[in-house]
Scaffold this motif. Structure first.
Motif, PDB file in Angstrom:
ATOM      1  N   GLN A  90       0.832  -1.202   0.000  1.00 56.43           N
ATOM      2  CA  GLN A  90       0.000   0.000   0.000  1.00 56.43           C
ATOM      3  C   GLN A  90       0.866   1.250   0.000  1.00 56.43           C
ATOM      4  O   GLN A  90       0.589   2.211  -0.721  1.00 56.43           O
ATOM      5  N   LEU A  91       1.942   1.249   0.790  1.00 56.25           N
ATOM      6  CA  LEU A  91       2.839   2.391   0.832  1.00 56.25           C
ATOM      7  C   LEU A  91       3.455   2.624  -0.547  1.00 56.25           C
ATOM      8  O   LEU A  91       3.512   3.764  -1.027  1.00 56.25           O
ATOM      9  N   ALA A  92       3.891   1.552  -1.210  1.00 52.40           N
ATOM     10  CA  ALA A  92       4.486   1.677  -2.549  1.00 52.40           C
ATOM     11  C   ALA A  92       3.476   2.287  -3.519  1.00 52.40           C
ATOM     12  O   ALA A  92       3.809   3.176  -4.303  1.00 52.40           O
ATOM     13  N   ALA A  93       2.227   1.809  -3.453  1.00 53.04           N
ATOM     14  CA  ALA A  93       1.183   2.344  -4.335  1.00 53.04           C
ATOM     15  C   ALA A  93       0.953   3.828  -4.035  1.00 53.04           C
ATOM     16  O   ALA A  93       0.817   4.646  -4.954  1.00 53.04           O
ATOM     17  N   ASN A  94       0.944   4.193  -2.750  1.00 51.50           N
ATOM     18  CA  ASN A  94       0.753   5.596  -2.361  1.00 51.50           C
ATOM     19  C   ASN A  94       1.891   6.476  -2.872  1.00 51.50           C
ATOM     20  O   ASN A  94       1.696   7.672  -3.116  1.00 51.50           O
ATOM     21  N   LEU A  95       3.076   5.891  -3.025  1.00 48.35           N
ATOM     22  CA  LEU A  95       4.239   6.631  -3.515  1.00 48.35           C
ATOM     23  C   LEU A  95       4.288   6.678  -5.037  1.00 48.35           C
ATOM     24  O   LEU A  95       5.223   7.216  -5.617  1.00 48.35           O
ATOM     25  N   GLY A  96       3.281   6.084  -5.684  1.00 51.26           N
ATOM     26  CA  GLY A  96       3.204   6.141  -7.138  1.00 51.26           C
ATOM     27  C   GLY A  96       3.938   5.018  -7.848  1.00 51.26           C
ATOM     28  O   GLY A  96       4.124   5.069  -9.072  1.00 51.26           O
ATOM     29  N   LEU A  97       4.351   3.994  -7.110  1.00 52.94           N
ATOM     30  CA  LEU A  97       5.031   2.857  -7.730  1.00 52.94           C
ATOM     31  C   LEU A  97       4.006   1.795  -8.117  1.00 52.94           C
ATOM     32  O   LEU A  97       3.002   1.605  -7.429  1.00 52.94           O
ATOM     33  N   ALA A  98       4.283   1.088  -9.204  1.00 53.56           N
ATOM     34  CA  ALA A  98       3.444  -0.061  -9.557  1.00 53.56           C
ATOM     35  C   ALA A  98       3.691  -1.148  -8.511  1.00 53.56           C
ATOM     36  O   ALA A  98       4.783  -1.235  -7.945  1.00 53.56           O
ATOM     37  N   VAL A  99       2.689  -1.971  -8.256  1.00 51.70           N
ATOM     38  CA  VAL A  99       2.846  -3.043  -7.271  1.00 51.70           C
ATOM     39  C   VAL A  99       2.639  -4.424  -7.895  1.00 51.70           C
ATOM     40  O   VAL A  99       2.628  -5.428  -7.198  1.00 51.70           O
ATOM     41  N   ASP A 100       2.486  -4.463  -9.206  1.00 51.90           N
ATOM     42  CA  ASP A 100       2.339  -5.714  -9.952  1.00 51.90           C
ATOM     43  C   ASP A 100       3.098  -5.580 -11.264  1.00 51.90           C
ATOM     44  O   ASP A 100       3.232  -4.480 -11.790  1.00 51.90           O
ATOM     45  N   LEU A 101       3.527  -6.703 -11.804  1.00 54.26           N
ATOM     46  CA  LEU A 101       4.105  -6.715 -13.155  1.00 54.26           C
ATOM     47  C   LEU A 101       2.964  -6.962 -14.125  1.00 54.26           C
ATOM     48  O   LEU A 101       2.815  -8.044 -14.667  1.00 54.26           O
ATOM     49  N   ALA A 102       2.126  -5.976 -14.308  1.00 49.74           N
ATOM     50  CA  ALA A 102       0.962  -6.116 -15.185  1.00 49.74           C
ATOM     51  C   ALA A 102       1.427  -6.136 -16.636  1.00 49.74           C
ATOM     52  O   ALA A 102       2.377  -5.448 -16.992  1.00 49.74           O
ATOM     53  N   PRO A 103       0.734  -6.889 -17.488  1.00 49.09           N
ATOM     54  CA  PRO A 103       1.077  -6.840 -18.910  1.00 49.09           C
ATOM     55  C   PRO A 103       0.727  -5.468 -19.469  1.00 49.09           C
ATOM     56  O   PRO A 103      -0.090  -4.754 -18.882  1.00 49.09           O
ATOM     57  N   PRO A 104       1.336  -5.078 -20.572  1.00 47.95           N
ATOM     58  CA  PRO A 104       0.995  -3.787 -21.175  1.00 47.95           C
ATOM     59  C   PRO A 104      -0.506  -3.719 -21.453  1.00 47.95           C
ATOM     60  O   PRO A 104      -1.115  -4.730 -21.830  1.00 47.95           O
ATOM     61  N   LEU A 105      -1.098  -2.560 -21.265  1.00 51.22           N
ATOM     62  CA  LEU A 105      -2.526  -2.379 -21.506  1.00 51.22           C
ATOM     63  C   LEU A 105      -2.836  -2.620 -22.976  1.00 51.22           C
ATOM     64  O   LEU A 105      -2.184  -2.080 -23.854  1.00 51.22           O
ATOM     65  N   ARG A 106      -3.827  -3.475 -23.229  1.00 49.84           N
ATOM     66  CA  ARG A 106      -4.218  -3.753 -24.605  1.00 49.84           C
ATOM     67  C   ARG A 106      -5.631  -3.240 -24.805  1.00 49.84           C
ATOM     68  O   ARG A 106      -6.400  -3.133 -23.873  1.00 49.84           O
ATOM     69  N   HIS A 107      -5.929  -2.935 -26.039  1.00 49.56           N
ATOM     70  CA  HIS A 107      -7.243  -2.374 -26.344  1.00 49.56           C
ATOM     71  C   HIS A 107      -8.077  -3.392 -27.110  1.00 49.56           C
ATOM     72  O   HIS A 107      -7.560  -4.238 -27.811  1.00 49.56           O
ATOM     73  N   ASN A 108      -9.395  -3.273 -26.977  1.00 48.13           N
ATOM     74  CA  ASN A 108     -10.286  -4.252 -27.589  1.00 48.13           C
ATOM     75  C   ASN A 108     -10.850  -3.785 -28.923  1.00 48.13           C
ATOM     76  O   ASN A 108     -11.833  -4.314 -29.395  1.00 48.13           O
ATOM     77  N   GLY A 109     -10.241  -2.788 -29.543  1.00 47.48           N
ATOM     78  CA  GLY A 109     -10.649  -2.385 -30.880  1.00 47.48           C
ATOM     79  C   GLY A 109     -11.489  -1.133 -30.918  1.00 47.48           C
ATOM     80  O   GLY A 109     -11.559  -0.478 -31.936  1.00 47.48           O
ATOM     81  N   ASN A 110     -12.129  -0.771 -29.805  1.00 50.47           N
ATOM     82  CA  ASN A 110     -12.966   0.435 -29.818  1.00 50.47           C
ATOM     83  C   ASN A 110     -12.360   1.544 -28.970  1.00 50.47           C
ATOM     84  O   ASN A 110     -13.036   2.473 -28.575  1.00 50.47           O
ATOM     85  N   GLY A 111     -11.043   1.430 -28.696  1.00 46.45           N
ATOM     86  CA  GLY A 111     -10.365   2.469 -27.931  1.00 46.45           C
ATOM     87  C   GLY A 111     -10.464   2.292 -26.435  1.00 46.45           C
ATOM     88  O   GLY A 111      -9.860   3.029 -25.680  1.00 46.45           O
ATOM     89  N   GLN A 112     -11.226   1.303 -25.985  1.00 45.50           N
ATOM     90  CA  GLN A 112     -11.361   1.046 -24.565  1.00 45.50           C
ATOM     91  C   GLN A 112     -10.385  -0.056 -24.164  1.00 45.50           C
ATOM     92  O   GLN A 112     -10.114  -0.960 -24.948  1.00 45.50           O
TER      93      GLN A 112
END
Length: 141
Positions: A90-112
């Motif tokens: 929680q502290l890391a998240a509050n400091l603006g750090l990512a807390v997971d190795l999430a995959p790059p954000l992908r889009h579903n074709g309609n910009g969302q």
């Protein structure tokens, strides 16, 4: 008995970039070992960004700042702190750090952004709308 690999700093490449795993033990000694490893790697890590994995270790804000300063001294930026300790996470998240190795954000074709269930390849392929034998998903053209 613990193996030496569990007691040493580990640096590995992943699809999300470099991940540094810090072993348990005295944080000052662990950071000194990390500094030696970064020095030995030289230009390989310079200008990069890293995620630091700390396991169940509890860190406070000054500890996280010390890690960040050490990395900056080697021209490396800290972008994520991976912790199994909820208050540290929680502290890391509050400091603006990512807390997971999430995959790059992908889009579903309609910009969302694609829903989480549509990010892996099978679900994504299975979610293509087919009309008259033609796929309406333009991602593969």
């Amino acid at each position: 008995a613990t193996s030496s690999s569990e007691q040493s700093v580990q640096i590995r490449g992943t699809s999300s970039g470099l991940v540094i795993t810090l072993p348990n033990g005295d944080l000052v000694a662990v950071l000194a070992q990390l500094a030696e490893r970064l020095q030995a790697m030289g230009s390989f890590v310079k200008g990069g960004r890293v995620a630091v994995e700390i396991g169940a270790r509890a860190l406070n804000e000054p500890d996280i700042a010390d890690i960040g300063r050490l990395l900056e001294a080697h021209q490396v930026s800290l972008w994520a702190l991976l912790s199994e300790h909820p208050p540290t996470r929680q502290l890391a998240a509050n400091l603006g750090l990512a807390v997971d190795l999430a995959p790059p954000l992908r889009h579903n074709g309609n910009g969302q952004p694609a829903p989480a269930g549509e990010v892996n390849g099978q679900a994504e392929i299975g979610s293509q709308l087919r009309v008259g034998g033609c796929s309406l998903n333009n991602a593969h053209k």
